[in-house]
Write a protein that holds these residues in place. Sequence first.
Motif, PDB file in Angstrom:
ATOM      1  N   LEU A 136       4.014  -3.148 -13.039  1.00 43.22           N
ATOM      2  CA  LEU A 136       2.679  -3.150 -13.397  1.00 43.22           C
ATOM      3  C   LEU A 136       1.672  -3.192 -12.359  1.00 43.22           C
ATOM      4  CD1 LEU A 136       0.812  -3.165 -15.905  1.00 43.22           C
ATOM      5  CD2 LEU A 136       0.824  -5.738 -15.684  1.00 43.22           C
ATOM      6  N   ALA A 137       1.831  -3.905 -11.282  1.00 47.30           N
ATOM      7  CA  ALA A 137       1.164  -3.761 -10.257  1.00 47.30           C
ATOM      8  C   ALA A 137       0.760  -2.330  -9.619  1.00 47.30           C
ATOM      9  CB  ALA A 137       1.366  -4.744  -9.334  1.00 47.30           C
ATOM     10  N   HIS A 138       1.785  -1.662  -9.499  1.00 50.84           N
ATOM     11  CA  HIS A 138       2.041  -0.498  -8.774  1.00 50.84           C
ATOM     12  C   HIS A 138       1.443   0.571  -9.561  1.00 50.84           C
ATOM     13  CE1 HIS A 138       5.665  -1.985  -6.259  1.00 50.84           C
ATOM     14  NE2 HIS A 138       4.606  -2.666  -6.036  1.00 50.84           N
ATOM     15  N   HIS A 139       1.090   0.525 -11.005  1.00 50.72           N
ATOM     16  CA  HIS A 139       0.361   1.393 -11.805  1.00 50.72           C
ATOM     17  C   HIS A 139      -0.957   0.917 -12.287  1.00 50.72           C
ATOM     18  CE1 HIS A 139       4.647   2.505 -12.250  1.00 50.72           C
ATOM     19  NE2 HIS A 139       4.405   3.822 -12.132  1.00 50.72           N
ATOM     20  N   TRP A 140      -1.446  -0.063 -11.874  1.00 50.17           N
ATOM     21  CA  TRP A 140      -2.668  -0.951 -12.090  1.00 50.17           C
ATOM     22  C   TRP A 140      -3.978  -0.144 -11.165  1.00 50.17           C
ATOM     23  CZ3 TRP A 140      -3.246  -3.249 -16.629  1.00 50.17           C
ATOM     24  CH2 TRP A 140      -4.230  -4.016 -16.893  1.00 50.17           C
ATOM     25  N   ASP A 141      -5.154  -0.097 -11.586  1.00 50.77           N
ATOM     26  CA  ASP A 141      -6.114   0.156 -10.756  1.00 50.77           C
ATOM     27  C   ASP A 141      -6.248  -0.459  -9.406  1.00 50.77           C
ATOM     28  OD1 ASP A 141      -6.946   2.002 -12.599  1.00 50.77           O
ATOM     29  OD2 ASP A 141      -8.318   0.621 -13.668  1.00 50.77           O
ATOM     30  N   THR A 142      -5.676  -1.682  -9.484  1.00 44.89           N
ATOM     31  CA  THR A 142      -5.810  -2.589  -8.320  1.00 44.89           C
ATOM     32  C   THR A 142      -4.229  -3.051  -8.161  1.00 44.89           C
ATOM     33  OG1 THR A 142      -7.936  -3.449  -8.316  1.00 44.89           O
ATOM     34  CG2 THR A 142      -6.428  -4.573  -6.986  1.00 44.89           C
ATOM     35  N   ASP A 143      -3.680  -2.723  -6.963  1.00 43.78           N
ATOM     36  CA  ASP A 143      -2.429  -3.078  -6.615  1.00 43.78           C
ATOM     37  C   ASP A 143      -2.484  -4.586  -6.009  1.00 43.78           C
ATOM     38  OD1 ASP A 143       0.343  -3.506  -5.989  1.00 43.78           O
ATOM     39  OD2 ASP A 143       0.420  -1.753  -4.683  1.00 43.78           O
ATOM     40  N   TYR A 144      -2.073  -5.225  -6.845  1.00 44.68           N
ATOM     41  CA  TYR A 144      -2.320  -6.927  -6.481  1.00 44.68           C
ATOM     42  C   TYR A 144      -1.085  -7.251  -5.397  1.00 44.68           C
ATOM     43  CZ  TYR A 144      -5.788  -7.539  -9.993  1.00 44.68           C
ATOM     44  OH  TYR A 144      -6.773  -7.413 -10.871  1.00 44.68           O
ATOM     45  N   THR A 145       0.093  -6.573  -5.326  1.00 44.14           N
ATOM     46  CA  THR A 145       0.893  -6.607  -4.367  1.00 44.14           C
ATOM     47  C   THR A 145       0.752  -6.016  -2.808  1.00 44.14           C
ATOM     48  OG1 THR A 145       2.285  -4.824  -4.670  1.00 44.14           O
ATOM     49  CG2 THR A 145       2.737  -6.426  -6.171  1.00 44.14           C
ATOM     50  N   LYS A 146      -0.484  -5.610  -2.824  1.00 43.94           N
ATOM     51  CA  LYS A 146      -0.813  -4.851  -1.604  1.00 43.94           C
ATOM     52  C   LYS A 146      -0.580  -5.695  -0.158  1.00 43.94           C
ATOM     53  CE  LYS A 146      -5.100  -3.381  -0.893  1.00 43.94           C
ATOM     54  NZ  LYS A 146      -6.432  -2.744  -1.108  1.00 43.94           N
ATOM     55  N   TYR A 147      -1.008  -7.062  -0.531  1.00 40.48           N
ATOM     56  CA  TYR A 147      -1.096  -8.004   0.818  1.00 40.48           C
ATOM     57  C   TYR A 147      -0.012  -8.765   0.653  1.00 40.48           C
ATOM     58  CZ  TYR A 147      -6.041  -6.878   1.195  1.00 40.48           C
ATOM     59  OH  TYR A 147      -7.272  -5.871   1.386  1.00 40.48           O
ATOM     60  N   VAL A 148       0.978  -8.621  -0.251  1.00 37.92           N
ATOM     61  CA  VAL A 148       2.408  -9.430   0.067  1.00 37.92           C
ATOM     62  C   VAL A 148       3.484  -8.497   0.273  1.00 37.92           C
ATOM     63  CG1 VAL A 148       1.575 -11.297  -1.252  1.00 37.92           C
ATOM     64  CG2 VAL A 148       2.667  -9.430  -2.457  1.00 37.92           C
ATOM     65  N   GLY A 149       3.138  -7.342   0.971  1.00 37.37           N
ATOM     66  CA  GLY A 149       4.166  -6.603   1.450  1.00 37.37           C
ATOM     67  C   GLY A 149       4.447  -5.520   0.409  1.00 37.37           C
ATOM     68  N   GLY A 150       3.835  -5.268  -0.651  1.00 34.02           N
ATOM     69  CA  GLY A 150       4.054  -4.268  -1.966  1.00 34.02           C
ATOM     70  C   GLY A 150       5.055  -4.473  -2.745  1.00 34.02           C
ATOM     71  N   ILE A 151       5.819  -5.703  -2.763  1.00 35.49           N
ATOM     72  CA  ILE A 151       7.126  -6.052  -3.509  1.00 35.49           C
ATOM     73  C   ILE A 151       6.661  -7.623  -3.842  1.00 35.49           C
ATOM     74  CG2 ILE A 151       9.226  -6.051  -3.685  1.00 35.49           C
ATOM     75  CD1 ILE A 151       9.678  -3.989  -1.786  1.00 35.49           C
ATOM     76  N   TYR A 152       6.739  -7.891  -5.256  1.00 37.76           N
ATOM     77  CA  TYR A 152       6.552  -9.365  -5.581  1.00 37.76           C
ATOM     78  C   TYR A 152       7.798  -9.706  -5.837  1.00 37.76           C
ATOM     79  CZ  TYR A 152       4.520 -13.410  -7.480  1.00 37.76           C
ATOM     80  OH  TYR A 152       4.033 -14.679  -7.601  1.00 37.76           O
ATOM     81  N   SER A 153       8.122 -11.071  -5.470  1.00 39.02           N
ATOM     82  CA  SER A 153       9.371 -11.483  -5.535  1.00 39.02           C
ATOM     83  C   SER A 153       9.824 -12.518  -6.693  1.00 39.02           C
ATOM     84  CB  SER A 153       9.857 -12.320  -4.021  1.00 39.02           C
ATOM     85  OG  SER A 153      10.960 -13.062  -4.151  1.00 39.02           O
ATOM     86  N   SER A 154      10.971 -12.659  -7.020  1.00 42.38           N
ATOM     87  CA  SER A 154      11.341 -13.601  -8.052  1.00 42.38           C
ATOM     88  C   SER A 154      11.367 -15.233  -7.463  1.00 42.38           C
ATOM     89  CB  SER A 154      12.803 -13.329  -8.442  1.00 42.38           C
ATOM     90  OG  SER A 154      13.716 -13.277  -7.450  1.00 42.38           O
TER      91      SER A 154
END
Length: 545
Positions: A136-154
């Motif tokens: 979802l983040a990679h297809h949202w207007d704002t990529d909320y993962t941009k400051y955590v390396g681009g990948i959210y972790s479990s």
Amino acid sequence: MNNQYVIGVDFGSDSVRALVVNAQTGEAVGTHVHEYTRWKQGLYCDPATSQFRQHPLDYLEGLTATITGALAQAPADIRQQVVGISIDTTGSTPCAVDETGLPLALRPDFAENPNGMFILWKDHTANAEAEEINNLAHHWDTDYTKYVGGIYSSEWFWAKMLRTLRVDETIRAHAFSWIEHCDWISAVLTGNTNPLTLKRSRCAAGHKALWHSEFGGLPSNEFLTRLDPLLSGLRDRLFTDTHTSDQSMGHLSPEWAEKLGLSTNVVIGVGAFDAHMGAIGAEIEPYAFVRIIGTSTCDILMAPNEEIGHRLIRGICGQVDGSVAPGMLGLEAGQSAFGDVYAWFARLITGPVRELLGQEAADAMNQQLIPYLSVQAAKLPVTKNDVIALDWINGRRTPDANHTLKAAIAGLNLGTDASKVFKALVEATAFGSRSIVDRFLDEGVPIKKVIAIGGVAKKSPFVMQTLADVLNKPIQVASADQACALGAAMCASVAAGVHPTMEAAQHAMGSGFDAVYTPQPDKVAVYETLYAKYLKLGSFVEKEL
């Protein structure tokens, strides 16, 4: 000036330790370690499904036992001179709480429900939820993962929260808010656990909860609702502001002052994660790469915002203004398993011994096994045809988090014995470390020195020499046996006003370094070839298996 004392409390994966420190000199005058009672029994955990939970009572009992135990070692008059306490914990280790900030597992109706307990960092039950957040983040207007390396972790806040809400209707009905371990245990000491008003850690929020000032705080309610309607409205019951660890969270409550034998004038500092406070205790400076090496690793870099702040570093665990020291960008990476790789191998060997010869024989063997294998492995030559292993036995944290990955060992033959496999596993953990260093360098972040702390760094010369050879960099080992607790004490000294800055606290309270591992040129060259094979094996496993 009379001496002033501070207490650093370090909550690790298996135990908690407290350190009473002279804030003027850094001299430790008392320390105590407490192993978590329920965790030690394996309660509420299921390693086969990567479920790892810790009961809040383990934390509360440990907090009392370690602080009172450490103070009991110090001269009695020091109690009146304690001015601050700060706490670090593992993370992300969130828990569902009610309107008062009480973890649900502390209520009788949830006392045995693992979903009402703190979800330990290495719990990977939320792999699917993490993937949904990324998609979802990679297809949202704002990529909320941009400051955590681009990948959210479990391993992080939102994935664990969403997973729990989905699988447990009773938690869903009673969870008013959620809180990180470092925030809750610090708030407990102040007496204010209200989830809407207690001060939240910038370190925890920025690295694990997608908080950033650019977003106005946490991800928008629209994003969270699209992710799952179960999250609708939760943002308003969490937090907007965050705080750095030089700040005061409040003062010691009357209840805890009486319990610990301290004054209500004691300042409680804002909490943070163990690696970040450990880096402070290891005397981190700009562009120093600090490795906290234990069951897993956390790697911390610190750089001036004006030099690195414009870069977005791919595949790490976040870059957060002030997560280590105010005014500096803190960058985090790490490995999901390091010492755990060696512990797994020891269990593999001693398991049949336990079953055939009994617990006593297995315990005796277990105590000697890793030191013995280390000595034998150190005697082996390093050749281009050696066994190659992957360190992904608990998935991969960085670079590019993927906790569904599995480990592998390649190149076995009938002449391969336990010491050769152990050597390959040690090299695998070093190769995983090298891949992290290479990612920082590739992204334009220089590394000017390497510093190591933690149990493995202090106790395993073979592991540390292998790491120096693979990284081709000297590694300084910090003298402090409890660098995370010392770093927490340094933070407490700043929060309490003893020192004006983290740097000043480090200068006054630091204990220096007691070992340096220097690369061996003959092995460095061979390890370049073996590292290339590690990368090739990893690529095959990730793509094909």
